[in-house]
Design an enzyme around this catalytic site. Structure first.
Site, PDB file in Angstrom:
ATOM      1  N   GLU A  40      -6.162  21.347  51.722  1.00 34.21           N
ATOM      2  CA  GLU A  40      -7.007  20.910  52.821  1.00 34.21           C
ATOM      3  C   GLU A  40      -6.329  21.063  54.177  1.00 34.21           C
ATOM      4  O   GLU A  40      -6.978  20.859  55.211  1.00 34.21           O
ATOM      5  CB  GLU A  40      -7.387  19.427  52.626  1.00 34.21           C
ATOM      6  CG  GLU A  40      -8.286  19.177  51.432  1.00 34.21           C
ATOM      7  CD  GLU A  40      -9.648  19.823  51.607  1.00 34.21           C
ATOM      8  OE1 GLU A  40     -10.276  19.588  52.664  1.00 34.21           O
ATOM      9  OE2 GLU A  40     -10.072  20.570  50.711  1.00 34.21           O
ATOM     10  N   ARG A  83     -14.227  17.144  48.387  1.00 32.24           N
ATOM     11  CA  ARG A  83     -14.891  17.495  49.652  1.00 32.24           C
ATOM     12  C   ARG A  83     -15.444  18.913  49.580  1.00 32.24           C
ATOM     13  O   ARG A  83     -14.743  19.844  49.198  1.00 32.24           O
ATOM     14  CB  ARG A  83     -13.891  17.368  50.803  1.00 32.24           C
ATOM     15  CG  ARG A  83     -14.411  17.820  52.155  1.00 32.24           C
ATOM     16  CD  ARG A  83     -13.426  17.434  53.237  1.00 32.24           C
ATOM     17  NE  ARG A  83     -13.727  18.081  54.490  1.00 32.24           N
ATOM     18  CZ  ARG A  83     -13.038  19.093  55.025  1.00 32.24           C
ATOM     19  NH1 ARG A  83     -11.965  19.557  54.385  1.00 32.24           N
ATOM     20  NH2 ARG A  83     -13.368  19.631  56.160  1.00 32.24           N
ATOM     21  N   ASP A 129      -4.771  16.631  49.512  1.00 26.87           N
ATOM     22  CA  ASP A 129      -4.347  17.887  48.878  1.00 26.87           C
ATOM     23  C   ASP A 129      -3.898  18.872  49.954  1.00 26.87           C
ATOM     24  O   ASP A 129      -4.548  19.011  50.991  1.00 26.87           O
ATOM     25  CB  ASP A 129      -5.503  18.470  48.068  1.00 26.87           C
ATOM     26  CG  ASP A 129      -5.083  19.683  47.253  1.00 26.87           C
ATOM     27  OD1 ASP A 129      -3.865  19.844  47.022  1.00 26.87           O
ATOM     28  OD2 ASP A 129      -5.959  20.486  46.876  1.00 26.87           O
ATOM     29  N   ASP A 142      -9.688  16.452  46.197  1.00 27.19           N
ATOM     30  CA  ASP A 142      -9.094  16.734  47.504  1.00 27.19           C
ATOM     31  C   ASP A 142      -8.457  15.493  48.127  1.00 27.19           C
ATOM     32  O   ASP A 142      -7.525  15.622  48.926  1.00 27.19           O
ATOM     33  CB  ASP A 142     -10.161  17.288  48.455  1.00 27.19           C
ATOM     34  CG  ASP A 142     -10.738  18.599  47.963  1.00 27.19           C
ATOM     35  OD1 ASP A 142      -9.950  19.426  47.468  1.00 27.19           O
ATOM     36  OD2 ASP A 142     -11.973  18.792  48.049  1.00 27.19           O
TER      37      ASP A 142
END
Length: 814
Positions: free
Chosen positions: A534, A598, A531, A566
């Site tokens: 991140e 995460r 993603d 994520d």
């Protein structure tokens, strides 16, 4: 002093004139290239003009509005070059605004006031200057005159251009007795395509314009009018006149086309006498290249045209050849000697064939139009330009006069024959050797190919089954293969579970699933999708470290927007560049059944406080993937967090025990990346030899998609379906809104809300049940015995009473 100017306001000193000059140059350069950064520079210019104090470098300009890191860095680099060229003591604040090439459109230069004598006559020097100004004014006047002539020049589109094709198409349609006096966009595009050299649908290489782009020019020139929605296009009076002129010039264009195609010049007269009104539109919106229906015996043949079909073209007897098309896969790969033997045998038998790419089937027959090669020269001798004088009669309704058309055509030995038109006969052959039949049954291609053969539009599909040695070493018994062949011939429903031996294999096809597409082993790569959140925002150094570690570990990854989770793994189709196309075909993607959320400890704390924690867990359960993973990453000490450490640990345990998520604890980002690397390699080994079948999210919820390690295939959701179904702010049903409303009540989890929805799917049904209760006590006990959770426990009296008070209490809750 030869000139006296009017009173002028003293030119102000620009405190940062050098910076202002550079910004103006950058803005003008961006405007010439059509870049949107010109507006960024313009905002910076306006902000710098308002600042009254001098700036020493670009870094100091960061305090101003509209000055970001990029512009400040560019100013510093430019200033460094300026000092290197003119010295470190070169002035940067001494330029005046008049030296800048920035003239406001609202400020006009004042004209000089000429000096005159007392009688009003000009002084000699003034007369000379006036004559000089008049001389300088001369070219400007001539340029303006030329510009006016250019503006008054009549607009005529070029031959075979998009504008010419659109005008002719609308004109011919207006002359048709069945015309609606307008055409829709799709109809106009298909009908005008044969008259245009460029495509109305696809842009040329390194261009974003198609032939349809010329319609905007026609509308601006008041030749075409656009009305209604969907858009309707029709000719104006001005456009009708221009289109009539283009149509009258048609004989010359027809002669040129005939000469370019290498046709006999005797065909010119027959082509010119073809009425333009007979070029009617067929149902698909393309031109009909036939004579009028009243004169065509084909249309009156009830056996062939009972449905009143208007074909795009007709191939008469003697105008075509029957050609066998062979899929190139049948001639390449595998045993080249065995596959080349196929072509040798066809040549030996005198079969006319053509090897090409077939998307369905291995052999198909076509009726290919006979075309003639263009001669290398025109006439007895080779000339660079040949003059041809033709006497033709124009097909005019007003007068039929004989006209002489003088045509000059270049004689080139490199001219090619026109492309032959082709029609597909109703027979198609799928060739199978016994070993290939066995493997296709195992990996699912057998059912898929039969389904696609039925849907291809040809009426006579043929299965050509070829024996290949002994069947003892095949993975499927010979009796099963023979039964599959018999079922293919006898069964009217090829995908019927009762007749297909593949369906009886519970491990592979117990769900009777027909995929949209299939990815076979070796046709896909396992890719980790990250993603973009991140990698951006917050501590950019720490987030970029994630990508650096993945690259260092050799993980194939792709940064994109994920609406849920994520990290997720996909099976991405391997695609190759297509010659002649700017971009490679878009790869198809399937989502593996693992998704990772995460959480650092500080992020876990804040998500519990603002409610994201429960919402994310609920959405992860509903996303359609079977193995959600919570990756919890330690982050320093937990003493300064808003929630006690024991509460955070309890939340993690509940996520694993109650919600059924897999929990992975890591110390830092390096350990998290190591876990993602190991997971990627594990999934690559797991799916390396499996055939992947696509499905939608709706289909995924119907069938059991449990991963079986010993199975040869598995069903996976497409990435498009996964992404669309996980959008957070998409349109929600009444049931989904009611579920989100229930989950806002303290103590009602996703499972409890789902249990309530099974009995009362909407709020209206729940309120109706409350109204049927005879007392308040009955309302409070209405939801008491609803079973929820894995242990099927009752919802309980407390939550039942809380829900009843929420929806049954008039006024504010106490």
């Amino acid at each position: 002093m030869s000139e006296i100017f009017g009173r002028k306001k003293p030119v102000p000193i620009c405190p940062n004139s050098l910076f202002l000059k550079w910004l103006i140059e950058w803005r003008d350069a961006a405007a010439e290239k059509g870049k949107r950064t010109q507006f960024v520079y313009q905002k910076a210019i306006s902000s710098l003009k308002k600042y009254p104090l001098p700036l020493q470098n670009g870094k100091d300009a960061k305090i101003l509005q509209n000055f970001g890191d990029g512009i400040c860095k560019m100013l510093d680099e430019k200033l460094e070059k300026y000092y290197a060229q003119y010295g470190s003591d070169a002035p940067i604040h001494s330029l005046v605004c008049s030296e800048l090439q920035e003239v406001s459109t609202t400020e006009k230069r004042r004209k000089p006031i000429p000096l005159k004598t007392c009688s009003g006559d000009l002084l000699p020097q003034e007369m000379a200057m006036q004559e000089k100004r008049n001389e300088n004014l001369g070219p400007s006047l001539s340029k303006r005159k030329k510009a006016e002539e250019k503006q008054t020049r009549k607009y005529v589109p070029q031959k075979c251009s998009g504008g010419s094709a659109v005008l002719l198409t609308l004109y011919r349609d207006s002359k048709s007795p069945t015309s609606r006096r307008y055409m829709l966009k799709s109809e106009l595009q298909h009908a005008a395509q044969p008259l245009c050299d460029k495509s109305f649908f696809l842009p040329d290489v390194n261009s974003r314009y198609t032939a349809w782009s010329s319609v905007r020019t026609l509308i601006q020139k008041d030749l075409v009018i656009k009305t209604h929605n969907p858009a309707r296009y029709s000719l104006t009076a001005k456009g009708l006149e221009l289109a009539r002129e283009l149509e009258e010039d048609r004989p010359v264009l027809v002669v040129m086309d005939i000469l370019e195609k290498g046709m006999d010049l005797r065909d010119v007269t027959s082509e010119l006498h073809r009425p333009s009104d007979s070029s009617l539109l067929n149902g698909a919106g393309s031109f009909r290249t036939l004579e009028s229906e009243a004169h065509d015996p084909v249309v009156h043949n009830d056996e062939e045209r009972s449905h009143n079909h208007i074909p795009e073209f007709i191939l008469h007897p003697g105008q075509f050849n029957i050609v066998l098309c062979v899929d190139f896969i049948e001639t390449t790969g595998g045993s080249s000697h065995r596959k080349q033997e196929l072509l040798r045998e066809l040549k030996r038998n005198g079969v006319r064939f053509d090897v090409r790419k077939l998307h369905i089937g291995d052999f198909v027959w076509i009726a290919q139009e006979q075309v003639q090669d263009v001669p290398g020269c025109v006439g007895d001798k080779l000339h660079t330009r040949c003059e041809i004088l033709l006497s033709v009669v124009l097909p005019s309704t007003q007068s039929r006069k004989e006209h002489s058309i003088r045509v000059y055509v270049a004689a080139s030995p490199t001219l090619r024959a026109p492309r032959a038109r082709e029609l597909v006969l109703d027979h198609i052959v799928e060739r199978k050797r016994m070993d290939d039949l066995c493997s296709s049954i195992i990996d699912g291609r057998f059912r898929e190919q039969k389904f696609r053969l039925k849907k291809c539009g040809l009426q006579w599909p043929i299965y050509l089954v070829e024996d290949y040695g002994t069947s003892q070493h095949l993975s499927i018994p010979e009796t099963t293969l023979e039964q599959a062949i018999v079922n293919t011939q006898l069964s009217s429903e090829w995908e019927s579970e009762a007749h297909d031996p593949v369906v009886h294999n519970d491990e592979e096809r117990s769900h009777n699933h027909i995929p949209e597409f299939i990815l076979h082993p070796g046709q896909f790569n396992i890719v980790l999708c990250v993603d973009f959140i991140e990698t951006t925002g917050g501590s950019s150094h720490r987030k970029q470290e994630l990508l650096r570690e993945l690259k260092r570990n050799g993980v194939r990854f792709d940064v994109r927007k994920l609406h849920i989770g994520d990290f997720v793994w996909i099976a991405q189709e391997q695609v190759q560049d297509v010659p002649g196309q700017l971009r490679a075909p878009r790869a198809r993607e399937l989502v593996l059944d693992h998704i990772v959320e995460r959480k650092r400890m500080d992020d876990l704390c804040s998500s519990i406080i603002d409610g994201r924690f429960r919402e994310q867990k609920f959405r992860l359960k509903k996303c359609g993937l079977q193995w959600p993973i919570y990756l919890v990453e330690d982050y320093g000490t937990s003493q300064h967090l808003s929630i006690p450490e024991t509460t955070l640990e309890q939340a993690i345990v509940n996520t694993q025990v109650v919600d059924g998520f897999f929990i992975k604890r890591t110390k830092d980002i390096q350990e998290s990346v190591a876990y993602l690397t190991l997971m990627t390699r594990h999934l690559q080994r797991l799916y390396a030899n499996k055939t992947l079948l696509s499905c939608t999210k709706e289909e995924a919820s119907k069938w059991e998609r449990a991963f079986v390690p010993t199975a040869d295939s598995c069903i996976l959701m497409t990435f498009g379906e996964f992404s669309e179904g996980a959008i957070k702010n998409k349109a929600q049903t009444v049931r989904e809104v009611f579920a989100r409303q229930l989950m806002q009540i303290s103590g009602i989890s996703g499972e409890k809300a789902a249990a309530i929805l099974e009995r009362y799917s909407t709020l209206a049904s729940l309120l109706e049940a409350y109204n049927r209760c005879s007392s308040v006590q009955d309302q409070e006990k209405l939801l008491f015995n609803i079973k929820c959770g894995k242990l099927q426990r009752n919802l309980g009296p407390v939550l039942s009473k809380t829900v009843a008070q929420l929806y049954c209490t008039d006024g504010a809750l106490s």
